[in-house]
Design a protein around this motif. Structure first.
Motif, PDB file in Angstrom:
ATOM      1  N   UNK A   1       5.018 -37.406 -19.394  1.00 24.08           N
ATOM      2  CA  UNK A   1       4.223 -37.745 -20.575  1.00 24.08           C
ATOM      3  C   UNK A   1       3.470 -36.546 -21.114  1.00 24.08           C
ATOM      4  N   UNK A   2       2.915 -35.733 -20.227  1.00 25.60           N
ATOM      5  CA  UNK A   2       2.209 -34.533 -20.660  1.00 25.60           C
ATOM      6  C   UNK A   2       3.171 -33.536 -21.295  1.00 25.60           C
ATOM      7  N   UNK A   3       4.342 -33.379 -20.708  1.00 24.73           N
ATOM      8  CA  UNK A   3       5.323 -32.433 -21.247  1.00 24.73           C
ATOM      9  C   UNK A   3       5.805 -32.879 -22.623  1.00 24.73           C
ATOM     10  N   UNK A   4       6.060 -34.162 -22.780  1.00 19.43           N
ATOM     11  CA  UNK A   4       6.530 -34.673 -24.071  1.00 19.43           C
ATOM     12  C   UNK A   4       5.454 -34.516 -25.133  1.00 19.43           C
ATOM     13  N   UNK A   5       4.227 -34.898 -24.810  1.00 20.20           N
ATOM     14  CA  UNK A   5       3.158 -34.806 -25.813  1.00 20.20           C
ATOM     15  C   UNK A   5       2.853 -33.349 -26.157  1.00 20.20           C
ATOM     16  N   UNK A   6       2.931 -32.451 -25.204  1.00 17.92           N
ATOM     17  CA  UNK A   6       2.716 -31.035 -25.489  1.00 17.92           C
ATOM     18  C   UNK A   6       3.807 -30.513 -26.413  1.00 17.92           C
ATOM     19  N   UNK A   7       5.065 -30.879 -26.137  1.00 19.86           N
ATOM     20  CA  UNK A   7       6.180 -30.448 -26.973  1.00 19.86           C
ATOM     21  C   UNK A   7       6.068 -30.977 -28.392  1.00 19.86           C
ATOM     22  N   UNK A   8       5.690 -32.238 -28.540  1.00 25.82           N
ATOM     23  CA  UNK A   8       5.513 -32.816 -29.874  1.00 25.82           C
ATOM     24  C   UNK A   8       4.381 -32.090 -30.603  1.00 25.82           C
ATOM     25  N   UNK A   9       3.306 -31.787 -29.910  1.00 24.25           N
ATOM     26  CA  UNK A   9       2.198 -31.055 -30.527  1.00 24.25           C
ATOM     27  C   UNK A   9       2.612 -29.668 -30.990  1.00 24.25           C
TER      28      UNK A   9
END
Length: 84
Positions: A54-62
């Motif tokens: 979840x952290x990796x996905x949200x960081x990538x989207x950001x």
């Protein structure tokens, strides 16, 4: 506790009886504040395996949104970049 008179003023000096011991006040919030007006919701922790993806996905989207907005606003991502 000790009382001293300095320049005709009464000063109360509070010192530790034993400098090697530090007293930390503690209290029970239930006794001080009383029972809560409504019950607290239980604390829920997700399983550890769900945090990293979840952290990796949200960081990538950001990162993608930041690059998109920088490009659209004409901020450029490198020197000499142009917008279309």
């Amino acid at each position: 506790m000790e009382t001293k008179v300095i320049e005709n003023k009464s000063v109360i000096v509070i010192e530790q009886s034993n400098p090697q011991v530090v007293y930390v006040p503690s209290y029970d919030p239930l006794v001080v504040w009383g029972a809560p007006l409504y019950p607290y919701p239980p604390i829920y922790y997700s399983p550890a395996g769900y945090y990293a993806p979840g952290l990796a996905i949200s960081f990538g989207v950001g990162m993608m949104m930041g690059a998109f907005w920088a490009r659209r606003l004409g901020l450029g991502l490198r020197a000499g970049a142009t917008t279309t």
